[in-house]
Write an enzyme that holds these catalytic residues in place. Structure first.
Site: not given
Length: 201
Positions: A61, A85
């Site tokens: 990401s 994350y």
């Protein structure tokens, strides 16, 4: 049987701190460590198809962390869902680059990617209404993965980070070879501590 293309895509965002049953922070384990474990154990059956190289594709990401923080990977002292994350996604880039080096003579390429800002439950959970406002559809979000899995243009790319079906540049911390090797050793140790093994590379 043989696997020609392996796509690793597992992602969660947790607002609250949670441990997996093995005592490891759940975001790190699900998003990254499970990918490490699965991929290395599948390596014996990941094989080229004729003259074409086999391909391993890891979904990361653009939200990957700007720096590594080993002290807050396994049991963070102060939990933050966005940081957990981001760290897990940086780990995926480290893994991609390190594995590509270790497989450079095996006719197997390894790349990672940012799929785009996709309107999914994960985005809505972690970033509120941004998913509905800015998020792309899931079909569009799959395009870079499909490009890396099937295109002739990506045949010889390895150890790269892609976005919008083009090579992109991750945060500078992604190029820290020392941290890549440290993460690899840590990952092996965590798996062994829980009674499992991974193929040695």
């Amino acid at each position: 049987g043989a696997i020609y293309v392996l796509v690793n895509k597992a992602g969660i965002y947790l607002k609250e701190y949670a441990l997996a049953p093995e005592g490891i922070e759940a975001t790190f384990q699900i998003n990254y460590l499970s990918m490490f474990f699965l991929t290395l154990n599948l390596l014996p059956v990941i094989k080229p198809m004729g003259p074409r190289k086999a391909r391993i594709i890891n979904v990361s990401s653009t939200a990957h962390s700007p720096e590594m923080d080993f002290d807050n990977l396994i049991k963070p002292l102060k939990y933050d869902g966005h940081r957990a994350y981001g760290l897990s996604k940086l780990c995926i880039i480290y893994f991609t680059m390190e594995l590509s080096e270790r497989l450079k003579d095996k006719n197997i390429t390894v790349n990672c990617l940012h799929p785009g800002v996709i309107n999914t439950k994960l985005l809505r959970e972690g970033w509120g209404g941004l998913g509905r406002i800015f998020g792309r559809g899931t079909a569009e979000g799959a395009l870079t993965t499909v490009y890396l899995a099937a295109s002739e243009e990506a045949e010889n790319a390895t150890g790269k980070y892609f976005s919008d079906s083009k090579p992109a540049r991750p945060n500078p911390s992604a190029f820290d070879a020392g941290n890549r090797k440290r993460l690899w050793l840590l990952s092996e140790e965590l798996i062994k501590q829980n009674g499992y093994n991974v193929a040695a590379l």
